[in-house]
Write a protein that holds these residues in place. Structure first.
Motif, PDB file in Angstrom:
ATOM      1  N   LEU A  46       6.075  -4.566  -3.921  1.00 12.60           N
ATOM      2  CA  LEU A  46       5.930  -3.257  -3.339  1.00 12.60           C
ATOM      3  C   LEU A  46       4.619  -2.572  -2.983  1.00 12.60           C
ATOM      4  O   LEU A  46       4.323  -1.772  -2.105  1.00 12.60           O
ATOM      5  CB  LEU A  46       6.970  -2.318  -4.362  1.00 12.60           C
ATOM      6  CG  LEU A  46       7.123  -0.778  -3.796  1.00 12.60           C
ATOM      7  CD1 LEU A  46       7.741  -0.722  -2.473  1.00 12.60           C
ATOM      8  CD2 LEU A  46       7.820  -0.261  -4.870  1.00 12.60           C
ATOM      9  N   GLU A  47       3.762  -2.883  -4.198  1.00 11.04           N
ATOM     10  CA  GLU A  47       2.435  -2.254  -3.949  1.00 11.04           C
ATOM     11  C   GLU A  47       1.561  -2.785  -2.950  1.00 11.04           C
ATOM     12  O   GLU A  47       0.858  -1.880  -2.172  1.00 11.04           O
ATOM     13  CB  GLU A  47       1.612  -2.385  -5.451  1.00 11.04           C
ATOM     14  CG  GLU A  47       1.630  -3.627  -5.840  1.00 11.04           C
ATOM     15  CD  GLU A  47       2.659  -4.308  -6.635  1.00 11.04           C
ATOM     16  OE1 GLU A  47       2.524  -5.285  -7.193  1.00 11.04           O
ATOM     17  OE2 GLU A  47       3.804  -3.606  -7.021  1.00 11.04           O
ATOM     18  N   LEU A  49       3.079  -3.666  -0.016  1.00  7.06           N
ATOM     19  CA  LEU A  49       3.649  -3.124   0.985  1.00  7.06           C
ATOM     20  C   LEU A  49       3.164  -1.665   1.320  1.00  7.06           C
ATOM     21  O   LEU A  49       3.060  -1.142   2.486  1.00  7.06           O
ATOM     22  CB  LEU A  49       5.012  -3.169   1.075  1.00  7.06           C
ATOM     23  CG  LEU A  49       5.662  -4.550   1.137  1.00  7.06           C
ATOM     24  CD1 LEU A  49       7.430  -4.429   0.984  1.00  7.06           C
ATOM     25  CD2 LEU A  49       5.561  -4.967   2.451  1.00  7.06           C
ATOM     26  N   GLU A  50       3.102  -0.903   0.072  1.00  7.59           N
ATOM     27  CA  GLU A  50       3.023   0.518   0.457  1.00  7.59           C
ATOM     28  C   GLU A  50       1.593   0.697   0.753  1.00  7.59           C
ATOM     29  O   GLU A  50       1.015   1.496   1.709  1.00  7.59           O
ATOM     30  CB  GLU A  50       2.940   1.247  -1.190  1.00  7.59           C
ATOM     31  CG  GLU A  50       4.643   1.418  -1.372  1.00  7.59           C
ATOM     32  CD  GLU A  50       4.771   2.033  -2.813  1.00  7.59           C
ATOM     33  OE1 GLU A  50       3.918   1.838  -3.779  1.00  7.59           O
ATOM     34  OE2 GLU A  50       5.798   2.446  -3.173  1.00  7.59           O
ATOM     35  N   ALA A  51       0.526  -0.222   0.246  1.00  2.00           N
ATOM     36  CA  ALA A  51      -1.007   0.000   0.777  1.00  2.00           C
ATOM     37  C   ALA A  51      -0.989  -0.493   2.293  1.00  2.00           C
ATOM     38  O   ALA A  51      -1.849   0.170   2.995  1.00  2.00           O
ATOM     39  CB  ALA A  51      -1.643  -1.012  -0.172  1.00  2.00           C
ATOM     40  N   ILE A  53       1.017  -0.029   4.509  1.00  2.00           N
ATOM     41  CA  ILE A  53       1.898   0.956   5.235  1.00  2.00           C
ATOM     42  C   ILE A  53       0.846   1.974   5.481  1.00  2.00           C
ATOM     43  O   ILE A  53       0.579   2.686   6.471  1.00  2.00           O
ATOM     44  CB  ILE A  53       3.161   1.604   4.840  1.00  2.00           C
ATOM     45  CG1 ILE A  53       4.220   0.428   4.970  1.00  2.00           C
ATOM     46  CG2 ILE A  53       3.579   2.922   5.462  1.00  2.00           C
ATOM     47  CD1 ILE A  53       5.595   0.920   4.051  1.00  2.00           C
ATOM     48  N   LYS A  54       0.405   2.475   4.189  1.00  2.00           N
ATOM     49  CA  LYS A  54      -1.107   3.416   4.467  1.00  2.00           C
ATOM     50  C   LYS A  54      -1.885   3.145   5.059  1.00  2.00           C
ATOM     51  O   LYS A  54      -2.708   4.007   6.006  1.00  2.00           O
ATOM     52  CB  LYS A  54      -1.394   3.810   3.074  1.00  2.00           C
ATOM     53  CG  LYS A  54      -0.435   4.621   2.101  1.00  2.00           C
ATOM     54  CD  LYS A  54      -0.964   4.815   0.695  1.00  2.00           C
ATOM     55  CE  LYS A  54       0.256   5.463  -0.228  1.00  2.00           C
ATOM     56  NZ  LYS A  54      -0.270   5.708  -1.353  1.00  2.00           N
ATOM     57  N   GLN A  60       6.799   1.238   8.771  1.00  2.00           N
ATOM     58  CA  GLN A  60       8.310   1.464   8.186  1.00  2.00           C
ATOM     59  C   GLN A  60       9.121   2.035   9.288  1.00  2.00           C
ATOM     60  O   GLN A  60       8.859   2.870   9.540  1.00  2.00           O
ATOM     61  CB  GLN A  60       7.815   2.299   6.965  1.00  2.00           C
ATOM     62  CG  GLN A  60       9.099   2.541   5.898  1.00  2.00           C
ATOM     63  CD  GLN A  60       8.889   3.049   4.891  1.00  2.00           C
ATOM     64  OE1 GLN A  60       7.666   3.754   4.670  1.00  2.00           O
ATOM     65  NE2 GLN A  60       9.881   3.389   4.071  1.00  2.00           N
TER      66      GLN A  60
END
Length: 87
Positions: A46-47, A49-51, A53-54, A60
């Protein structure tokens, strides 16, 4: 199981089918527990993916698949980019 035992004690094929379904269900529950209750394991943590996306590396959105031509037609609707929005 009780139903089969009480009403169909001699129907071997039904008992075998029930046992097979029960075993498959136990295996699926075991796999789900190993994956923290998720049916499928995540492909990326998850971390990451979040990075991504940012940073703009990943996007997303919601996957939309044509139910009549699922093998051929699908698209991702990006969050914040609705078709009815006006600039």
């Amino acid at each position: 199981q009780n139903y089969l035992d009480n009403f169909w004690p001699d129907l071997k094929a039904a008992h075998e089918l029930f046992d097979s379904i029960l075993q498959a269900r136990r295996e699926r529950e075991s796999e789900s527990q190993e994956n923290n209750g998720k049916e499928y394991p995540e492909h990326l943590p998850l971390e990451i993916l979040e990075a991504g996306i940012k940073s703009g590396r990943y996007v997303q959105g919601t996957l939309n698949v044509n139910k009549h031509r699922a093998q051929l037609e699908a698209f991702v609707r990006l969050q914040g980019f609705g078709s009815k929005e006006t600039g």
